[in-house]
Design a protein around this motif. Structure first.
Motif, PDB file in Angstrom:
ATOM      1  N   ASN A 600     -66.427  77.181 -22.053  1.00 52.08           N
ATOM      2  CA  ASN A 600     -66.957  75.812 -22.136  1.00 52.08           C
ATOM      3  C   ASN A 600     -67.990  75.742 -23.242  1.00 52.08           C
ATOM      4  O   ASN A 600     -68.892  76.587 -23.307  1.00 52.08           O
ATOM      5  CB  ASN A 600     -67.644  75.391 -20.834  1.00 52.08           C
ATOM      6  CG  ASN A 600     -66.708  75.264 -19.680  1.00 52.08           C
ATOM      7  OD1 ASN A 600     -66.848  75.957 -18.687  1.00 52.08           O
ATOM      8  ND2 ASN A 600     -65.742  74.369 -19.779  1.00 52.08           N
ATOM      9  N   PHE A 601     -67.863  74.754 -24.114  1.00 49.04           N
ATOM     10  CA  PHE A 601     -68.957  74.422 -25.002  1.00 49.04           C
ATOM     11  C   PHE A 601     -69.856  73.398 -24.311  1.00 49.04           C
ATOM     12  O   PHE A 601     -69.510  72.844 -23.265  1.00 49.04           O
ATOM     13  CB  PHE A 601     -68.429  73.895 -26.332  1.00 49.04           C
ATOM     14  CG  PHE A 601     -67.813  74.964 -27.193  1.00 49.04           C
ATOM     15  CD1 PHE A 601     -68.616  75.880 -27.852  1.00 49.04           C
ATOM     16  CD2 PHE A 601     -66.440  75.061 -27.339  1.00 49.04           C
ATOM     17  CE1 PHE A 601     -68.061  76.874 -28.633  1.00 49.04           C
ATOM     18  CE2 PHE A 601     -65.873  76.051 -28.117  1.00 49.04           C
ATOM     19  CZ  PHE A 601     -66.689  76.967 -28.768  1.00 49.04           C
ATOM     20  N   ASP A 602     -70.985  73.145 -24.901  1.00 46.17           N
ATOM     21  CA  ASP A 602     -71.959  72.259 -24.263  1.00 46.17           C
ATOM     22  C   ASP A 602     -71.477  70.802 -24.252  1.00 46.17           C
ATOM     23  O   ASP A 602     -71.525  70.137 -23.230  1.00 46.17           O
ATOM     24  CB  ASP A 602     -73.301  72.361 -24.994  1.00 46.17           C
ATOM     25  CG  ASP A 602     -74.382  71.520 -24.327  1.00 46.17           C
ATOM     26  OD1 ASP A 602     -74.747  71.838 -23.183  1.00 46.17           O
ATOM     27  OD2 ASP A 602     -74.839  70.539 -24.948  1.00 46.17           O
ATOM     28  N   ARG A 603     -71.009  70.335 -25.410  1.00 49.72           N
ATOM     29  CA  ARG A 603     -70.588  68.943 -25.513  1.00 49.72           C
ATOM     30  C   ARG A 603     -69.450  68.818 -26.519  1.00 49.72           C
ATOM     31  O   ARG A 603     -69.207  69.713 -27.307  1.00 49.72           O
ATOM     32  CB  ARG A 603     -71.750  68.054 -25.975  1.00 49.72           C
ATOM     33  CG  ARG A 603     -72.861  67.833 -24.977  1.00 49.72           C
ATOM     34  CD  ARG A 603     -73.978  66.995 -25.599  1.00 49.72           C
ATOM     35  NE  ARG A 603     -74.665  67.685 -26.673  1.00 49.72           N
ATOM     36  CZ  ARG A 603     -74.993  67.144 -27.847  1.00 49.72           C
ATOM     37  NH1 ARG A 603     -74.664  65.886 -28.109  1.00 49.72           N
ATOM     38  NH2 ARG A 603     -75.644  67.849 -28.771  1.00 49.72           N
ATOM     39  N   GLU A 604     -68.794  67.672 -26.489  1.00 47.32           N
ATOM     40  CA  GLU A 604     -67.821  67.324 -27.520  1.00 47.32           C
ATOM     41  C   GLU A 604     -67.981  65.851 -27.864  1.00 47.32           C
ATOM     42  O   GLU A 604     -68.427  65.036 -27.038  1.00 47.32           O
ATOM     43  CB  GLU A 604     -66.391  67.586 -27.052  1.00 47.32           C
ATOM     44  CG  GLU A 604     -65.896  66.625 -25.986  1.00 47.32           C
ATOM     45  CD  GLU A 604     -64.386  66.699 -25.773  1.00 47.32           C
ATOM     46  OE1 GLU A 604     -63.704  67.381 -26.546  1.00 47.32           O
ATOM     47  OE2 GLU A 604     -63.909  66.049 -24.829  1.00 47.32           O
ATOM     48  N   ARG A 605     -67.610  65.538 -29.077  1.00 51.80           N
ATOM     49  CA  ARG A 605     -67.547  64.139 -29.492  1.00 51.80           C
ATOM     50  C   ARG A 605     -66.307  63.961 -30.352  1.00 51.80           C
ATOM     51  O   ARG A 605     -66.134  64.656 -31.358  1.00 51.80           O
ATOM     52  CB  ARG A 605     -68.789  63.720 -30.272  1.00 51.80           C
ATOM     53  CG  ARG A 605     -68.753  62.230 -30.646  1.00 51.80           C
ATOM     54  CD  ARG A 605     -70.003  61.755 -31.325  1.00 51.80           C
ATOM     55  NE  ARG A 605     -69.928  60.331 -31.612  1.00 51.80           N
ATOM     56  CZ  ARG A 605     -70.861  59.644 -32.269  1.00 51.80           C
ATOM     57  NH1 ARG A 605     -71.949  60.276 -32.689  1.00 51.80           N
ATOM     58  NH2 ARG A 605     -70.712  58.360 -32.482  1.00 51.80           N
TER      59      ARG A 605
END
Length: 777
Positions: A600-605
């Motif tokens: 898992n990465f922290d966030r995505e956009r």
């Protein structure tokens, strides 16, 4: 204990149909009212006819005392609706129906003695105009593609669906989503990834109709959102007893053979298909010349339909698929004798009961089961890591849906309960190659000799309620709420609202669509136990670091679109979307191991714009075509939050482009098939501006790929393919058809993806020529 209670309640509710309300049957429903335009007086006893524009099959319905009519169990596709009562001007409409869609419309007739037929464009009809249903792909569109492309479903998606990007390891990503292409088979979701690295996949040849939903998503859709493949399989009901055999031979040993037969006897329908194939360039190799890249597979499909009366329908589906392929080598690895291989097996059973309770109400109940296994065999050469990895998943589920449809409301409610039992085994002996680096060379690890196995019993419970209704004559609202409870390694519960609005602008004949979706995305099922394992079992540096299980993603997706339809169902869509997500999942792979855990990465956009145009078959000139273009950008934000490799690692600095980010993507196709001429020809184009090349080394300079711009990408590509077919013999019951296809006409062996500056790229195949002969009987 809380999840067990939810699971039990969901199972009981599903079994008895308590919480099920949807035309979640595989087919679509068309309902509406016939009224006088002058005073909106309902017309009873009027004959309404719909014609399937692909098969030519016609159905009729008579309006009741309130002017209402309904057509149940329509195969998804394009239809022509005709109404011609005495004393009124005849009216004709061209409509498009998606799987499980309820299309409700009002037909307003002019009092007109003249018998002049008027064709009305569908967007000008007074009907429920919900969010766009996606890209509908029919049997004809798939059959028109070059024969080798028809073997693998991701290849079909990449050729026909806007926003589909080819990326690393032969994966196809839709709208910047790592977990792409979620198959929904006859109303039942399955969890396996359909790409060859993860499962034997689904045979495109069994598809009657497929709706590829990329967004927005109604509340009935869950689990994965990188392209929901809503598939309706072929059935023997409604078709004469007939069969077809296809033999194909091509360069690089791209051969395949398929046979299918189906039909009906009274109220009993049957359909069977078997296809086998092989290729000496199965996966994208790390060099222009393919070494050790042979693959073969077999897929079988059998379906029985029983309709004891006009209200009830029983459908039984059985599939068995197998796949065996080699992992490609470089020339150096080939000289050393590296021999990595992988096998995949999959068996599926679905039993469905559909019942029409009334003209407005339909109930659907399904029981389903799947067994799948993937096994990576070790290489015995003296320089490779000795690794054996086995994944197995047993799936058992029950689904119930119920629908209530009127000309102004389409209410759907449903529930799905599934049991998931993954098992995994990893035997690792890194004596010959102890040091591993990740796919971006960001960090290296010293692995230990180990034998590790794990199993888990979990499940997922979901329920939803949605209503599509007309708030004004020019405004349609789509409101929904979905509940998900997931327990497998981790436990998560979420309520997800789905809201959409469609505003019809009569002066320009255009529909404006707005939507917001809250999404809950469970962790990927492939290698989920390894991804959540304690790293000290495998890596010397992580001896005292606790396990960090892979986490579900929670995202917000926004969508705005403009749609316009002209006569003959010529459609243009312009869409913009944005997705903000926490804890997105992404694969990691060690170059010498070919095992794919997740982190898992922290966030995505993710954000983008799509333009699509579709011209269905114009019978007068025999021409059809499509055009898709997308411009998008997908970012990941560090640090890593969950997953096996994430443990103890958080050295990323700054956002970075996702490996499958491609700024510009385009596809187009033109098919010329004049009626009664006995031949056809088609040409297809594909363009991509290139995916990122990430930097490795100290400092984790992912951000450099953003700040340095487009030069840190593989070169763009433009590929054209051509196919020509001719009927050598055509009689009433039998025919022989010959087809020749040339893929990659310009022999452009481009780089599909390159993981970092320190790893080789993955190359597309060169020019491929194939010839097919098809016998119909």
């Amino acid at each position: 204990m809380v999840f067990r209670g939810i699971f039990a309640v969901g199972l009981i509710a599903t079994a008895f149909g308590v919480c099920a309300i949807v035309p979640a049957q595989v087919w679509g429903t068309l309902t509406g009212r016939v009224m006088v335009r002058l005073d909106h007086r309902p017309l009873s006893g009027v004959s309404v006819e719909v014609e399937d524009m692909d098969s030519g099959e016609r159905n009729r319905s008579i309006t009741d005392e309130l002017g209402r009519f309904v057509f149940q169990r329509l195969v998804p596709g394009r239809y022509r609706l005709r109404v011609a009562p005495p004393g009124f001007r005849p009216e004709q409409r061209i409509l498009r129906l998606a799987p499980r869609e309820v299309l409700a419309l009002d037909i307003l007739l002019e009092i007109e003695p003249l018998r002049e037929v008027v064709t009305v464009e569908a967007p000008h009809a007074t009907q429920l105009q919900g969010p766009p249903t996606g890209t509908i792909v029919g049997e004809r569109q798939i059959a028109a593609l070059p024969r080798p492309v028809q073997i693998h479903l991701p290849e079909v998606i990449a050729a026909l669906v806007p926003g589909a990007v080819r990326s690393h390891d032969d994966l196809v990503h839709v709208r910047g989503s790592e977990l792409a292409l979620n198959a929904m088979l006859n109303g039942v979701f399955f969890w396996e990834n359909p790409h060859a690295l993860f499962s034997p996949g689904l045979d495109p040849g069994i598809i009657e109709s497929m709706n590829v939903v990329t967004g927005p998503f109604s509340a009935e859709y869950g689990n994965r959102f990188g392209g929901v493949l809503d598939v309706v399989t072929k059935s023997g009901l409604g078709r004469p007893s007939e069969g077809m055999m296809t033999l194909t031979a091509g360069t690089t040993l791209r051969h395949h053979a398929a046979i299918e037969y189906g039909g009906h006897r009274g109220r009993f329908g049957y359909y069977a298909r078997v296809v086998g194939w092989q290729s000496a360039r199965f996966l994208s190799p790390p060099e222009r010349e393919a070494h050790h890249d042979f693959g073969r597979g077999l897929r079988s499909f059998l379906q029985f339909d029983v309709q004891p009366n006009v209200r009830d329908l029983f459908r039984f589906t059985l599939m068995g698929n197998g796949l065996a392929f080699e992992i490609p080598n470089t020339a150096a690895q080939e000289r050393l004798g590296r021999d990595l291989r992988q096998h995949g097996r999959e068996q599926t059973f679905i039993a469905v009961w559909d019942r029409v309770l009334s003209a407005q109400t339909t109930i659907h109940v399904a029981l389903y089961q799947r067994f799948s296994r993937a096994k990576l065999f070790p290489s015995l050469d003296p320089r490779s890591v000795w690794a054996l990895f086995v994944r197995r998943l047993d799936t058992f589920g029950a689904k119930a849906d119920f629908a209530y449809a009127t000309p102004s409301h389409a209410v759907k409610v449903g529930s799905d309960v599934v049991s998931l039992r993954p098992r995994e085994l990893l035997v690792l002996d890194p004596t010959n190659y102890r040091r591993f680096c990740d796919r971006y060379d960001l960090f290296c690890l010293d692995f230990l000799r180990t034998t590790w196995r794990a199993r888990e019993h979990g499940g997922h419970v979901s329920a939803y309620l949605q209503d599509q209704f007309r708030a004004r004559r020019w405004l349609t609202l789509d409101l929904g709420l979905r509940f998900d409870a997931h327990r497998l390694v981790t436990r998560s519960v979420q309520w997800s609202p789905r809201v959409g609005a469609s505003l019809f602008i009569p002066k320009v004949g255009t529909t404006l669509q707005l939507s917001y979706n809250r999404l809950f995305i469970p962790p990927p099922i492939e290698a989920i136990l390894l991804s959540s394992a304690e790293p000290g079992r495998f890596v010397r540096e992580y001896g005292h670091v606790p396990a960090q299980p892979i986490l579900p993603e929670r995202a917000h997706q926004f969508h705005v679109g403009i749609a316009r339809t002209w006569r003959e169902d010529i459609r243009i869509h312009l869409r913009a979307f944005s997705r903000l997500g926490d804890f997105p999942s992404h694969t990691v792979r060690f170059p010498e191991l070919w095992v794919f855990p997740y982190v898992n990465f922290d966030r995505e956009r993710v954000m983008g714009v799509e333009l699509s145009a579709e011209v269905p078959m114009l019978e007068r000139i025999g021409l059809s075509g499509f055009f898709n273009y997308s411009a998008s950008r997908a970012y990941y934000y560090p640090p890593t939050r969950g997953g096996f490799i994430a443990a103890g690692h958080g050295g990323h600095k700054g956002r970075f482009l996702a490996p499958f980010d491609q700024t510009h993507t385009g596809t187009a196709g033109i098919l010329y098939a004049p009626r009664r001429r006995g031949f056809w020809t088609g040409v297809w184009f594909e363009y991509g501006s290139g995916t990122p090349i990430h930097h490795g080394g100290e400092g984790h300079v992912h951000a450099a790929a953003v700040t340095e711009g487009e030069r840190d990408r593989v070169p763009g590509h433009l590929v054209a393919s051509l196919s020509v077919g001719v009927d050598l013999l055509r009689r009433s019951r039998s025919a022989i058809t010959l087809e020749v296809a040339i893929e990659n006409l310009a022999n452009n062996v481009y780089v599909v993806a390159r993981e970092s500056l320190f790893t080789p790229g993955q190359f597309a195949p060169p020019r491929q020529v194939s010839a097919s002969v098809r016998f119909s009987f």
